[in-house]
Design a protein around this motif. Structure first.
Motif, PDB file in Angstrom:
ATOM      1  N   ASN A  40      -4.990  -5.456  18.720  1.00 10.74           N
ATOM      2  CA  ASN A  40      -5.367  -6.861  18.902  1.00 10.74           C
ATOM      3  C   ASN A  40      -4.393  -7.529  19.868  1.00 10.74           C
ATOM      4  O   ASN A  40      -3.234  -7.748  19.551  1.00 10.74           O
ATOM      5  CB  ASN A  40      -5.375  -7.594  17.562  1.00 10.74           C
ATOM      6  CG  ASN A  40      -4.246  -7.143  16.669  1.00 10.74           C
ATOM      7  OD1 ASN A  40      -4.219  -6.010  16.199  1.00 10.74           O
ATOM      8  ND2 ASN A  40      -3.280  -8.029  16.425  1.00 10.74           N
ATOM      9  N   PHE A 199     -13.402 -15.658  13.918  1.00  7.91           N
ATOM     10  CA  PHE A 199     -12.207 -14.843  14.118  1.00  7.91           C
ATOM     11  C   PHE A 199     -11.852 -14.049  12.861  1.00  7.91           C
ATOM     12  O   PHE A 199     -11.247 -12.983  12.955  1.00  7.91           O
ATOM     13  CB  PHE A 199     -11.030 -15.706  14.569  1.00  7.91           C
ATOM     14  CG  PHE A 199     -10.955 -15.874  16.063  1.00  7.91           C
ATOM     15  CD1 PHE A 199     -10.423 -14.881  16.853  1.00  7.91           C
ATOM     16  CD2 PHE A 199     -11.431 -17.015  16.672  1.00  7.91           C
ATOM     17  CE1 PHE A 199     -10.363 -15.014  18.229  1.00  7.91           C
ATOM     18  CE2 PHE A 199     -11.382 -17.167  18.050  1.00  7.91           C
ATOM     19  CZ  PHE A 199     -10.840 -16.167  18.831  1.00  7.91           C
ATOM     20  N   LYS A 200     -12.226 -14.540  11.701  1.00  7.29           N
ATOM     21  CA  LYS A 200     -12.017 -13.766  10.476  1.00  7.29           C
ATOM     22  C   LYS A 200     -12.842 -12.493  10.484  1.00  7.29           C
ATOM     23  O   LYS A 200     -12.405 -11.444  10.006  1.00  7.29           O
ATOM     24  CB  LYS A 200     -12.356 -14.618   9.249  1.00  7.29           C
ATOM     25  CG  LYS A 200     -11.292 -15.641   8.875  1.00  7.29           C
ATOM     26  CD  LYS A 200     -11.706 -16.436   7.645  1.00  7.29           C
ATOM     27  CE  LYS A 200     -10.649 -17.454   7.260  1.00  7.29           C
ATOM     28  NZ  LYS A 200     -11.058 -18.256   6.072  1.00  7.29           N
ATOM     29  N   LYS A 203     -11.057 -10.170  12.738  1.00  3.67           N
ATOM     30  CA  LYS A 203      -9.876  -9.655  12.050  1.00  3.67           C
ATOM     31  C   LYS A 203     -10.241  -8.558  11.059  1.00  3.67           C
ATOM     32  O   LYS A 203      -9.550  -7.542  10.952  1.00  3.67           O
ATOM     33  CB  LYS A 203      -9.171 -10.810  11.327  1.00  3.67           C
ATOM     34  CG  LYS A 203      -7.914 -10.412  10.569  1.00  3.67           C
ATOM     35  CD  LYS A 203      -7.299 -11.638   9.910  1.00  3.67           C
ATOM     36  CE  LYS A 203      -6.087 -11.273   9.070  1.00  3.67           C
ATOM     37  NZ  LYS A 203      -5.493 -12.464   8.412  1.00  3.67           N
ATOM     38  N   ILE A 206     -10.809  -5.135  12.764  1.00  8.44           N
ATOM     39  CA  ILE A 206      -9.683  -4.482  13.433  1.00  8.44           C
ATOM     40  C   ILE A 206      -8.903  -3.650  12.411  1.00  8.44           C
ATOM     41  O   ILE A 206      -8.760  -4.003  11.260  1.00  8.44           O
ATOM     42  CB  ILE A 206      -8.763  -5.522  14.096  1.00  8.44           C
ATOM     43  CG1 ILE A 206      -9.510  -6.234  15.220  1.00  8.44           C
ATOM     44  CG2 ILE A 206      -7.500  -4.872  14.640  1.00  8.44           C
ATOM     45  CD1 ILE A 206      -8.741  -7.358  15.854  1.00  8.44           C
ATOM     46  N   CYS A 214      -9.308  -5.574  20.557  1.00 10.88           N
ATOM     47  CA  CYS A 214      -9.766  -6.935  20.812  1.00 10.88           C
ATOM     48  C   CYS A 214      -8.768  -7.572  21.770  1.00 10.88           C
ATOM     49  O   CYS A 214      -7.584  -7.658  21.467  1.00 10.88           O
ATOM     50  CB  CYS A 214      -9.861  -7.743  19.521  1.00 10.88           C
ATOM     51  SG  CYS A 214     -10.344  -9.469  19.789  1.00 10.88           S
ATOM     52  N   SER A 229      -4.153 -18.104   9.601  1.00 12.88           N
ATOM     53  CA  SER A 229      -4.644 -16.977   8.816  1.00 12.88           C
ATOM     54  C   SER A 229      -5.995 -16.469   9.288  1.00 12.88           C
ATOM     55  O   SER A 229      -6.404 -15.355   8.947  1.00 12.88           O
ATOM     56  CB  SER A 229      -4.742 -17.356   7.337  1.00 12.88           C
ATOM     57  OG  SER A 229      -5.652 -18.422   7.156  1.00 12.88           O
ATOM     58  N   TYR A 231      -6.698 -15.628  12.269  1.00  9.69           N
ATOM     59  CA  TYR A 231      -6.451 -14.540  13.218  1.00  9.69           C
ATOM     60  C   TYR A 231      -4.958 -14.473  13.497  1.00  9.69           C
ATOM     61  O   TYR A 231      -4.487 -14.801  14.579  1.00  9.69           O
ATOM     62  CB  TYR A 231      -7.232 -14.784  14.507  1.00  9.69           C
ATOM     63  CG  TYR A 231      -7.277 -13.576  15.419  1.00  9.69           C
ATOM     64  CD1 TYR A 231      -8.032 -12.455  15.079  1.00  9.69           C
ATOM     65  CD2 TYR A 231      -6.582 -13.555  16.615  1.00  9.69           C
ATOM     66  CE1 TYR A 231      -8.078 -11.353  15.907  1.00  9.69           C
ATOM     67  CE2 TYR A 231      -6.626 -12.462  17.457  1.00  9.69           C
ATOM     68  CZ  TYR A 231      -7.379 -11.361  17.101  1.00  9.69           C
ATOM     69  OH  TYR A 231      -7.431 -10.264  17.929  1.00  9.69           O
ATOM     70  N   ASN A 232      -4.208 -14.033  12.510  1.00  5.60           N
ATOM     71  CA  ASN A 232      -2.743 -14.035  12.619  1.00  5.60           C
ATOM     72  C   ASN A 232      -2.175 -12.657  12.902  1.00  5.60           C
ATOM     73  O   ASN A 232      -1.033 -12.358  12.568  1.00  5.60           O
ATOM     74  CB  ASN A 232      -2.117 -14.585  11.335  1.00  5.60           C
ATOM     75  CG  ASN A 232      -2.512 -13.773  10.105  1.00  5.60           C
ATOM     76  OD1 ASN A 232      -3.308 -12.847  10.203  1.00  5.60           O
ATOM     77  ND2 ASN A 232      -1.956 -14.142   8.963  1.00  5.60           N
ATOM     78  N   ILE A 233      -2.976 -11.789  13.527  1.00  2.14           N
ATOM     79  CA  ILE A 233      -2.538 -10.417  13.759  1.00  2.14           C
ATOM     80  C   ILE A 233      -2.406 -10.087  15.234  1.00  2.14           C
ATOM     81  O   ILE A 233      -2.194  -8.927  15.602  1.00  2.14           O
ATOM     82  CB  ILE A 233      -3.521  -9.427  13.105  1.00  2.14           C
ATOM     83  CG1 ILE A 233      -4.931  -9.642  13.639  1.00  2.14           C
ATOM     84  CG2 ILE A 233      -3.499  -9.562  11.591  1.00  2.14           C
ATOM     85  CD1 ILE A 233      -5.932  -8.609  13.159  1.00  2.14           C
ATOM     86  N   ALA A 234      -2.548 -11.075  16.104  1.00  5.44           N
ATOM     87  CA  ALA A 234      -2.553 -10.808  17.543  1.00  5.44           C
ATOM     88  C   ALA A 234      -1.164 -10.416  18.047  1.00  5.44           C
ATOM     89  O   ALA A 234      -0.154 -11.013  17.671  1.00  5.44           O
ATOM     90  CB  ALA A 234      -3.043 -12.034  18.292  1.00  5.44           C
TER      91      ALA A 234
END
Length: 262
Positions: A40, A199-200, A203, A206, A214, A229, A231-234
């Motif tokens: 991501n 975006f959830k 997420k 992924i 992504c 939260s 999309y907090n994985i970028a």
């Protein structure tokens, strides 16, 4: 004079540039390095830095439906001589959020309508890979988040890798900020808003899901930060030294270009 490459001012379509004899500054040597990054990715750059044409290049390179045209489009570029094993391996979904917010009065409806159209185009391209039941349920749905979820779940079950590209992810939210429409901006980026819900779904796809990569680009990191939260994985590449010159022109690239033109 017919051999002289035209200047692609304001052109973001990579395929049009390389197939219509327009000048292209080769950035394909960054693809192997990008493939070594997490799944991501997020990269912000100012406007007119070449974000869109770079993402269009990624689409043309990784899209399984365009694999047969690889030599024609990339043969004279760096990656054409050094292709990676992932070339032409993905079903690619391309979203440009600058086309998703035609008027803030009906922002959610416009966003959903745009995404549904892009998702419908995706399904039309890869329809043969999905069961008749999935295709029927997909086209019956009027929810972009629901359509994306159906694609992701079925692609995971079938083992189809997806490559999701989101260009101008913050286009319409930046318009809300610059027009001082803070209440609507907060409504769009918090709680269970349509943007956070979308975006959830991304997420969720992924990692162990079917979305292998992504890649989101935009002008500012503000919206990405406010999605928290959702999309907090970028993985943020904006200030990474290895990618500083991936967009925009370096001094040597500019010098070469100007000598060619002059």
């Amino acid at each position: 004079m017919e051999a002289v490459k035209r200047i692609p001012y304001g052109v973001s379509d990579f395929v049009a540039v390389v197939e219509q004899n327009q000048y292209y500054v080769d950035k394909t040597m960054y693809l192997p390095l990008l493939e070594q990054q997490p799944s991501n990715l997020f990269l912000s750059r100012p406007r007119r830095f070449g974000k869109s044409i770079f993402l269009n290049m990624l689409r043309a390179y990784y899209d399984s439906s365009q694999k047969a045209k690889f030599e024609k489009r990339f043969g004279n570029l760096w990656i054409g001589q050094n292709p990676t094993p992932l070339q032409g391996r993905y079903q690619v979904l391309f979203l440009d959020f600058s086309k998703a917010g035609a008027g803030i009065e009906n922002l959610e409806a416009n966003f959903n309508l745009y995404c549904c159209r892009q998702l419908d185009g995706f399904m039309a391209t890869y329809e043969d890979a999905y069961s008749e039941r999935i295709v029927e349920n997909f086209f019956a749905s009027q929810s972009a988040a629901d359509k994306l979820s159906m694609i992701e779940v079925e692609a995971t079950r079938q083992g189809y890798p997806l490559y999701l590209i989101v260009d101008e992810y913050d286009n319409f939210t930046n318009q809300l900020l610059t027009s001082y429409n803070d209440p609507l901006y907060e409504q769009v980026t918090t709680c269970d808003s349509f943007l956070r819900t979308f975006f959830k779904v991304i997420k969720a796809g992924i990692g162990e899901g079917s979305i292998r990569t992504c890649f989101c680009t935009g002008v500012l990191p503000v919206t990405m930060d406010d999605l928290t939260s959702g999309y907090n994985i970028a993985e943020i590449l904006t200030l990474e030294s290895d990618f500083i010159n991936m967009l925009g022109f370096t001094y040597p690239e500019t010098e070469t270009y100007l000598r060619y033109v002059l």
